[in-house]
Design a protein around this motif. Structure first.
Motif, PDB file in Angstrom:
ATOM      1  N   TRP A   1       0.836  -1.199   0.000  1.00 48.63           N
ATOM      2  CA  TRP A   1       0.000   0.000   0.000  1.00 48.63           C
ATOM      3  C   TRP A   1       0.872   1.251   0.000  1.00 48.63           C
ATOM      4  O   TRP A   1       0.592   2.231  -0.692  1.00 48.63           O
ATOM      5  CB  TRP A   1      -0.926  -0.002   1.222  1.00 48.63           C
ATOM      6  CG  TRP A   1      -1.965  -1.070   1.161  1.00 48.63           C
ATOM      7  CD1 TRP A   1      -1.955  -2.269   1.809  1.00 48.63           C
ATOM      8  CD2 TRP A   1      -3.169  -1.045   0.384  1.00 48.63           C
ATOM      9  NE1 TRP A   1      -3.074  -3.001   1.501  1.00 48.63           N
ATOM     10  CE2 TRP A   1      -3.841  -2.279   0.629  1.00 48.63           C
ATOM     11  CE3 TRP A   1      -3.749  -0.124  -0.487  1.00 48.63           C
ATOM     12  CZ2 TRP A   1      -5.055  -2.587   0.042  1.00 48.63           C
ATOM     13  CZ3 TRP A   1      -4.960  -0.433  -1.077  1.00 48.63           C
ATOM     14  CH2 TRP A   1      -5.599  -1.648  -0.819  1.00 48.63           C
ATOM     15  N   THR A   2       1.923   1.216   0.800  1.00 51.76           N
ATOM     16  CA  THR A   2       2.834   2.366   0.821  1.00 51.76           C
ATOM     17  C   THR A   2       3.506   2.555  -0.536  1.00 51.76           C
ATOM     18  O   THR A   2       3.624   3.670  -1.041  1.00 51.76           O
ATOM     19  CB  THR A   2       3.906   2.164   1.911  1.00 51.76           C
ATOM     20  OG1 THR A   2       3.270   1.913   3.164  1.00 51.76           O
ATOM     21  CG2 THR A   2       4.801   3.389   2.025  1.00 51.76           C
ATOM     22  N   ALA A   3       3.946   1.445  -1.143  1.00 53.69           N
ATOM     23  CA  ALA A   3       4.627   1.539  -2.433  1.00 53.69           C
ATOM     24  C   ALA A   3       3.704   2.106  -3.513  1.00 53.69           C
ATOM     25  O   ALA A   3       4.090   2.986  -4.293  1.00 53.69           O
ATOM     26  CB  ALA A   3       5.147   0.163  -2.845  1.00 53.69           C
ATOM     27  N   PHE A   4       2.459   1.606  -3.561  1.00 50.26           N
ATOM     28  CA  PHE A   4       1.515   2.112  -4.549  1.00 50.26           C
ATOM     29  C   PHE A   4       1.186   3.581  -4.298  1.00 50.26           C
ATOM     30  O   PHE A   4       1.039   4.369  -5.234  1.00 50.26           O
ATOM     31  CB  PHE A   4       0.238   1.270  -4.543  1.00 50.26           C
ATOM     32  CG  PHE A   4       0.390  -0.055  -5.235  1.00 50.26           C
ATOM     33  CD1 PHE A   4       0.833  -0.115  -6.552  1.00 50.26           C
ATOM     34  CD2 PHE A   4       0.103  -1.236  -4.575  1.00 50.26           C
ATOM     35  CE1 PHE A   4       0.980  -1.329  -7.190  1.00 50.26           C
ATOM     36  CE2 PHE A   4       0.243  -2.463  -5.215  1.00 50.26           C
ATOM     37  CZ  PHE A   4       0.695  -2.510  -6.520  1.00 50.26           C
ATOM     38  N   GLY A   5       1.067   3.946  -3.040  1.00 44.50           N
ATOM     39  CA  GLY A   5       0.767   5.352  -2.733  1.00 44.50           C
ATOM     40  C   GLY A   5       1.896   6.281  -3.141  1.00 44.50           C
ATOM     41  O   GLY A   5       1.671   7.292  -3.808  1.00 44.50           O
ATOM     42  N   VAL A   6       3.126   5.917  -2.761  1.00 43.24           N
ATOM     43  CA  VAL A   6       4.271   6.765  -3.096  1.00 43.24           C
ATOM     44  C   VAL A   6       4.528   6.756  -4.611  1.00 43.24           C
ATOM     45  O   VAL A   6       4.773   7.800  -5.225  1.00 43.24           O
ATOM     46  CB  VAL A   6       5.523   6.290  -2.328  1.00 43.24           C
ATOM     47  CG1 VAL A   6       6.750   7.067  -2.781  1.00 43.24           C
ATOM     48  CG2 VAL A   6       5.317   6.474  -0.834  1.00 43.24           C
ATOM     49  N   GLY A   7       4.470   5.574  -5.226  1.00 41.60           N
ATOM     50  CA  GLY A   7       4.683   5.497  -6.671  1.00 41.60           C
ATOM     51  C   GLY A   7       3.617   6.246  -7.443  1.00 41.60           C
ATOM     52  O   GLY A   7       3.915   6.964  -8.410  1.00 41.60           O
ATOM     53  N   GLY A   8       2.354   6.105  -7.030  1.00 42.44           N
ATOM     54  CA  GLY A   8       1.284   6.844  -7.697  1.00 42.44           C
ATOM     55  C   GLY A   8       1.448   8.340  -7.554  1.00 42.44           C
ATOM     56  O   GLY A   8       1.206   9.106  -8.489  1.00 42.44           O
ATOM     57  N   THR A   9       1.889   8.782  -6.364  1.00 41.03           N
ATOM     58  CA  THR A   9       2.128  10.211  -6.164  1.00 41.03           C
ATOM     59  C   THR A   9       3.228  10.714  -7.097  1.00 41.03           C
ATOM     60  O   THR A   9       3.114  11.787  -7.697  1.00 41.03           O
ATOM     61  CB  THR A   9       2.517  10.480  -4.700  1.00 41.03           C
ATOM     62  OG1 THR A   9       1.468  10.027  -3.848  1.00 41.03           O
ATOM     63  CG2 THR A   9       2.754  11.963  -4.469  1.00 41.03           C
ATOM     64  N   ALA A  10       4.308   9.937  -7.235  1.00 42.41           N
ATOM     65  CA  ALA A  10       5.402  10.342  -8.121  1.00 42.41           C
ATOM     66  C   ALA A  10       4.927  10.479  -9.565  1.00 42.41           C
ATOM     67  O   ALA A  10       5.263  11.444 -10.256  1.00 42.41           O
ATOM     68  CB  ALA A  10       6.547   9.326  -8.038  1.00 42.41           C
ATOM     69  N   LEU A  11       4.119   9.534 -10.029  1.00 46.53           N
ATOM     70  CA  LEU A  11       3.628   9.590 -11.403  1.00 46.53           C
ATOM     71  C   LEU A  11       2.690  10.777 -11.609  1.00 46.53           C
ATOM     72  O   LEU A  11       2.760  11.473 -12.633  1.00 46.53           O
ATOM     73  CB  LEU A  11       2.925   8.284 -11.756  1.00 46.53           C
ATOM     74  CG  LEU A  11       3.817   7.045 -11.819  1.00 46.53           C
ATOM     75  CD1 LEU A  11       2.975   5.796 -12.068  1.00 46.53           C
ATOM     76  CD2 LEU A  11       4.871   7.182 -12.905  1.00 46.53           C
ATOM     77  N   VAL A  12       1.809  11.015 -10.650  1.00 45.56           N
ATOM     78  CA  VAL A  12       0.853  12.114 -10.790  1.00 45.56           C
ATOM     79  C   VAL A  12       1.568  13.457 -10.724  1.00 45.56           C
ATOM     80  O   VAL A  12       1.271  14.379 -11.499  1.00 45.56           O
ATOM     81  CB  VAL A  12      -0.251  12.018  -9.714  1.00 45.56           C
ATOM     82  CG1 VAL A  12      -1.120  13.268  -9.712  1.00 45.56           C
ATOM     83  CG2 VAL A  12      -1.111  10.792  -9.977  1.00 45.56           C
ATOM     84  N   VAL A  13       2.532  13.583  -9.805  1.00 51.08           N
ATOM     85  CA  VAL A  13       3.271  14.849  -9.712  1.00 51.08           C
ATOM     86  C   VAL A  13       4.044  15.108 -10.999  1.00 51.08           C
ATOM     87  O   VAL A  13       4.102  16.243 -11.490  1.00 51.08           O
ATOM     88  CB  VAL A  13       4.209  14.820  -8.493  1.00 51.08           C
ATOM     89  CG1 VAL A  13       5.178  16.006  -8.536  1.00 51.08           C
ATOM     90  CG2 VAL A  13       3.391  14.870  -7.205  1.00 51.08           C
TER      91      VAL A  13
END
Length: 258
Positions: free
Chosen positions: A56-68
């Motif tokens: 969950w942490t990985a998907f959250g951080v990775g998704g944030t990086a892609l969106v930013v």
């Protein structure tokens, strides 16, 4: 809108991008809080429950990086460096996906398919990477050496060259503040905005013996008021022009006003 390079002016993110960004950041914070709670429970009951929440942490951080990265691409066109969080997330995500796929589904089929995937990616990168297109030509080298030689003739002292901060170093002087750093502090509400005042004071005190100007827009922070153009660089039309990115090169040499 986010992938169109011809967006005029400043392209503000759409409501959809804002919504996804908020959701991704919220997921990252939520995953972090949940991870902390699971760690607390794990310590309390001595169970190894925490690793289940790493995803969950990985998907959250990775998704944030892609969106930013997507959001920054929509901001004023976006330079390539603002995409680096997205690039990092994709590279790490691919590596993790391959390793986990081989762990979950051991066997020759998954091993061969993942190896083929990685080989194809490297081959695609090799196909896109046209090194000869970005190497300096003999004309580029001659023009660059001429610019550096002219900077060596400047009076003693540092040289301001924000469009090419390495030129003063090649001329034996201290490195110059670079343009992106100046842009990044030129926000009235930013934490380093006082640095602009220091740059203005330096211009008024004629701290720089010479100023190398590039492009058409004014530098600001008092340079135009305290320095004057004393010459231009005689560079052939195609020489010393960046092969990719912003096509700006040294154009004028300025010296302190009397």
């Amino acid at each position: 809108m986010l992938v169109d390079p011809q967006v005029p002016g400043v392209a503000m993110p759409s409501p959809g991008v804002l919504a996804v960004t908020a959701a991704a950041i919220g997921a990252a914070f939520g995953a972090g809080v949940a991870y902390a709670l699971v760690l607390a429970v794990d310590l309390a009951v001595r169970r190894r429950a925490a690793p289940d929440w790493r995803w969950w942490t990985a998907f959250g951080v990775g998704g944030t990086a892609l969106v930013v990265a997507t959001w920054m691409r929509g901001h004023n066109g976006g330079f390539l460096n603002v995409l680096m969080p997205g690039h990092l997330a994709l590279c790490l995500g691919l590596g993790v996906a391959v390793v986990e796929a081989r762990r979950w589904l051991p066997g020759p089929a998954v091993a061969l398919s993942s190896a083929g995937w990685l080989v194809l990616q490297v081959a695609w990168l090799d196909r896109l990477l046209e090194v000869d297109d970005v190497l300096p030509s003999a004309e580029d080298r001659a023009a660059g050496e001429a610019v550096v030689e002219r900077l060596r003739a400047c009076p003693d002292g540092p040289i301001l060259s924000p469009y090419a901060a390495w030129l003063p170093v090649q001329a034996g002087r201290a490195p110059s503040p670079h343009l992106i750093a100046i842009w990044d502090i030129r926000y009235p509400d930013g934490p380093f905005f006082d640095g602009i005042a220091r740059l203005t004071e330096a211009a008024e005190a004629h701290r720089w013996s010479c100023v190398v100007k590039g492009g058409r827009q004014p530098m600001g922070f008092g340079v135009e008021q305290n320095y004057q153009r004393t010459g231009t660089f005689d560079i052939p039309p195609r020489a010393l022009m960046p092969k990719t990115g912003w096509r700006v090169r040294p154009s004028e040499l300025w010296e302190p006003r009397p």
